[in-house]
Design an enzyme around this catalytic site. Structure first.
Site, PDB file in Angstrom:
ATOM      1  N   ASP A  95       0.849  -1.187   0.000  1.00  0.00           N
ATOM      2  CA  ASP A  95       0.000   0.000   0.000  1.00  0.00           C
ATOM      3  C   ASP A  95       0.885   1.237   0.000  1.00  0.00           C
ATOM      4  O   ASP A  95       1.051   1.919   1.010  1.00  0.00           O
ATOM      5  CB  ASP A  95      -0.954  -0.006   1.189  1.00  0.00           C
ATOM      6  CG  ASP A  95      -2.149   0.883   0.910  1.00  0.00           C
ATOM      7  OD1 ASP A  95      -2.171   1.536  -0.160  1.00  0.00           O
ATOM      8  OD2 ASP A  95      -3.056   0.940   1.742  1.00  0.00           O
ATOM      9  N   ASN A 202      -7.924  -1.658   7.274  1.00  0.00           N
ATOM     10  CA  ASN A 202      -7.870  -0.682   8.365  1.00  0.00           C
ATOM     11  C   ASN A 202      -8.050   0.760   7.879  1.00  0.00           C
ATOM     12  O   ASN A 202      -7.784   1.694   8.613  1.00  0.00           O
ATOM     13  CB  ASN A 202      -6.563  -0.844   9.160  1.00  0.00           C
ATOM     14  CG  ASN A 202      -5.342  -0.606   8.296  1.00  0.00           C
ATOM     15  OD1 ASN A 202      -5.462  -0.342   7.103  1.00  0.00           O
ATOM     16  ND2 ASN A 202      -4.167  -0.688   8.879  1.00  0.00           N
ATOM     17  N   GLY A 374      -5.621   5.646  15.136  1.00  0.00           N
ATOM     18  CA  GLY A 374      -5.899   4.528  16.039  1.00  0.00           C
ATOM     19  C   GLY A 374      -6.634   3.449  15.275  1.00  0.00           C
ATOM     20  O   GLY A 374      -6.704   3.461  14.050  1.00  0.00           O
ATOM     21  N   HIS A 399       3.178   4.542  13.504  1.00  0.00           N
ATOM     22  CA  HIS A 399       2.120   4.924  12.557  1.00  0.00           C
ATOM     23  C   HIS A 399       0.722   4.556  13.041  1.00  0.00           C
ATOM     24  O   HIS A 399      -0.252   4.953  12.442  1.00  0.00           O
ATOM     25  CB  HIS A 399       2.389   4.347  11.171  1.00  0.00           C
ATOM     26  CG  HIS A 399       1.888   2.962  10.957  1.00  0.00           C
ATOM     27  ND1 HIS A 399       2.210   1.907  11.764  1.00  0.00           N
ATOM     28  CD2 HIS A 399       1.074   2.455  10.002  1.00  0.00           C
ATOM     29  CE1 HIS A 399       1.628   0.809  11.321  1.00  0.00           C
ATOM     30  NE2 HIS A 399       0.936   1.104  10.251  1.00  0.00           N
ATOM     31  N   GLY A 400       0.614   3.783  14.091  1.00  0.00           N
ATOM     32  CA  GLY A 400      -0.719   3.439  14.567  1.00  0.00           C
ATOM     33  C   GLY A 400      -0.616   2.437  15.680  1.00  0.00           C
ATOM     34  O   GLY A 400       0.460   2.261  16.260  1.00  0.00           O
ATOM     35  N   GLY A 402      -1.086  -0.883  15.538  1.00  0.00           N
ATOM     36  CA  GLY A 402      -0.479  -2.167  15.191  1.00  0.00           C
ATOM     37  C   GLY A 402      -1.352  -3.287  15.731  1.00  0.00           C
ATOM     38  O   GLY A 402      -1.885  -3.204  16.839  1.00  0.00           O
ATOM     39  N   LYS A 475     -15.946   2.852   7.508  1.00  0.00           N
ATOM     40  CA  LYS A 475     -14.961   1.794   7.247  1.00  0.00           C
ATOM     41  C   LYS A 475     -15.209   1.178   5.889  1.00  0.00           C
ATOM     42  O   LYS A 475     -16.361   1.009   5.491  1.00  0.00           O
ATOM     43  CB  LYS A 475     -15.124   0.660   8.262  1.00  0.00           C
ATOM     44  CG  LYS A 475     -14.816   0.996   9.671  1.00  0.00           C
ATOM     45  CD  LYS A 475     -13.356   1.126   9.946  1.00  0.00           C
ATOM     46  CE  LYS A 475     -12.595  -0.170   9.757  1.00  0.00           C
ATOM     47  NZ  LYS A 475     -11.168   0.020  10.049  1.00  0.00           N
TER      48      LYS A 475
END
Lengths: 476, 140
Positions: A95, A202, A374, A399-400, A402, A475
């Protein structure tokens, strides 16, 4: 992860001295609890990265590191082209230029409360999300190439945004050096109808409330005020980036032997930066970066249309747009010397400190906004890049959250409809075409993002500025 | 039949797909079914339209990744899901006919879009029982 294999440098920094074919050490930034939770594969992968030719200083793992492909997700590594340095399709990931942008609405939580439901419904119907969804734009061959060269600047020229948006986008909205000719027909075909779509997994579009401010001075400069509402968009280069990743991974895996590169893992497939294959990948990857920037710009436009429809006179202004899956040519000071390096960030957010020339003029003295998404239903954070971070991780942070649990486990443990109901009872609206997708993205399947952000802050990678809590989440 | 099946295996961020069959071709077919099952229940996908797929790679493992990546490409550009696969292998060359239908969000409730088949946990090998196994992690 077996912590006994690591040398503790501080509470937030752990080191693995070079062994075997490692050319440099590996460094993991995390606290003890995060290390213990980390998959053992992170150890294997970060030490594998340290074996690649031309790697500079160390292979790094961020506090949210987890088992990835070749590189750990949450991996950072810089390579010097003059020392045989490589570029790795696996080190950028499928990505390409996946990232986050955050928009100010200027609205207060109480302004939004009565129309939250309507906003969530309209955003869900307007912003294409999920498997098989297509965007409003259908690009022919010539327009595709213009988009791949122009990025968000292309989108703004087409009326999807403003010059002010570009000022607050990494690379001023357009990654230089993109070569649409190096992007295959298959990759372009995959993107034809996907500009302005969120994707799935995500990726999300979220309405968030600024719940807490940690650094009021920086928050003022970022125009973040407690109780105000922002919109965050998390997505990437869609099918085009995925296809480029797929094709170059294969080419690099096959060509590695020719370049005399011993791959400890095929997924680490790479080519010398200066080789024709390395240069072709760079041209294609940069085109994918533009694709991601254009994509987030078009989604921004769709979001603005929804707000204009429901609350006319609400200008949505961009705080910042930053990617976390890239390889960029950057100047870094190593042992007192300035060097041009190719920095891979796989699931790691660029976090440039104050004074960096790449930052927007009005934020240059403060540092870069670092946007950390998040998981669905949990907090997100805004941090600011630091001088320390420039030295410690080539200006990179987490980055987030995980993942802590596989999709497989999550699907067995939760039902999408129960999650949607539970989150709604906590005031968080979820809109998704797939309940199974919601179950796989359950908040409980992710690590505690707060712990990851705290570790980034304490390790000096970036400093906490504000916490955002979700009100509605679209989402894919 | 015990030696003809597919399954998923865990990966922290994504999903592992594994096919087992009496021949490599059968294992490739089962791996493709496992991949469809990442997105939806393959039983919900009617085999109403078919297409042909050809690919080639230097070894069995890269060929498996190529095969799954071709399916991912076709799923993306045609907005289709596939549920029936007939694979013929000739050395490191693959020819397949695949059947499926267009994505219907209400019917298929697709969980996630697959970005690519990776080389992580990529394996084409013979099991102790003598059947063939074909597997890798797919990035979603």
């Amino acid at each position: 992860m077996d912590i006994s294999q690591l040398e503790r440098v501080s509470d937030y920094e752990w080191r693995i001295a070079p062994f075997g074919r490692m050319r440099v050490p590996a460094v993991i930034y995390a606290d003890q609890a995060l290390i213990l939770e980390m998959d053992q594969k992170v150890y294997e992968q970060v030490t594998n990265v340290a074996t690649l030719p031309g790697i500079v200083k160390a292979a790094y793992a961020m506090p949210d590191a987890h088992w990835g492909y070749g590189f750990p997700i949450g991996g950072v590594a810089a390579f010097d082209p003059d020392e045989g340095g490589v570029i790795s399709a696996g080190g950028v990931g499928f990505d390409i230029s996946c990232g986050v942008r955050t928009l100010h609405t200027g609205l207060k939580a109480e302004d939004v409360a009565p129309i939250k439901q309507k906003l969530a419904d309209r955003l869900f119907s307007k912003v294409p999300a999920g498997v098989g969804s297509t965007g409003r734009l259908h690009l022919d061959e010539a327009e595709m190439d213009k988009m791949l060269r122009g990025g968000a600047q292309w989108a703004v020229k087409r009326g999807y945004g403003t010059e002010a948006d570009l000022e607050r986008t990494e690379e001023h909205g357009c990654m230089a050096g993109a070569e649409p000719d190096k992007v295959s027909e298959h990759a372009k075909r995959r993107q034809r109808d996907e500009v302005g779509t969120l994707g799935s997994g995500n990726h999300y579009l979220e309405l968030q409330e600024i719940a807490e401010i940690y650094d009021s001075e920086v928050a003022d400069r970022f125009r973040l005020r407690q109780g105000e509402i922002v919109v965050s968009i998390h997505c990437g280069s869609r099918g085009l980036g995925h296809q480029i990743g797929t094709e170059f991974l294969k080419q690099m895996a096959i060509a590695a032997a020719k370049y005399g590169i011993q791959l400890p893992d095929r997924e680490l497939a790479c080519a010398p930066i200066t080789s024709p294959l390395g240069q072709d990948y760079l041209g294609a990857m940069r085109a994918a970066v533009n694709c991601a920037l254009a994509n987030r710009q078009v989604i921004t436009h769709l979001t603005r249309e929804v707000f204009a429809e429901i609350l006319s006179g609400t200008p949505l202004t961009l705080l910042y747009d930053v990617s976390h899956n890239t390889c960029k040519q950057e100047s870094h000071t190593v042992d007192g010397q300035s060097r041009r390096l190719y920095v891979h960030r796989k699931g790691a957010t660029r976090a440039f400190g104050p004074g960096h020339p790449a930052l927007p003029g009005d934020l240059r003295d403060v540092g870069q906004p670092v946007l950390i998404g998040g998981s669905m239903g949990t907090a997100s954070y805004i941090l600011v890049g630091t001088e320390q971070g420039m030295e410690r991780s080539f200006g990179s942070a987490c980055h987030g959250a995980g993942r802590a649990m596989s999709r497989h486990q999550a699907m067995r443990q939760w039902h999408g409809s129960d999650l949607v109901r539970d989150l709604a009872s906590r005031g968080i609206l979820i809109r998704s075409p797939s309940l199974r997708g919601v179950a796989e993205e359950a908040p409980g399947a992710y690590k505690d993002v707060s712990a990851v952000v705290d570790a980034s802050d304490r390790a000096g990678l970036a400093r906490k500025v504000a916490k955002l809590t979700p009100l509605a989440c679209i989402k894919g | 039949m015990k030696d003809l099946y597919w399954e998923h295996f865990p990966h922290q961020a994504d999903m592992g797909v594994r096919g087992v069959g009496p021949t490599p071709a059968a294992a490739f077919e089962q791996a493709a079914l496992a991949m469809t099952a990442v997105v939806t229940d393959p039983g919900l996908v009617a085999p109403s339209e078919s297409l042909e797929i050809d690919c080639e790679a230097p070894d069995d493992e890269l060929l498996l990744a190529d095969w799954l990546n071709r399916l991912i490409l076709e799923m993306a550009v045609r907005h289709m899901l596939f549920s029936r696969f007939e694979v013929v292998l000739d050395g490191h060359r693959l020819h397949a006919t695949v059947w499926g239908e267009h994505v219907d969000v209400a019917k298929h409730q697709p969980a996630v879009e697959i970005k690519g088949a990776t080389y992580t946990e990529l394996k084409v090998s013979r099991t102790e029982a003598g059947s063939w196994l074909a597997q890798c992690i797919v990035d979603v």
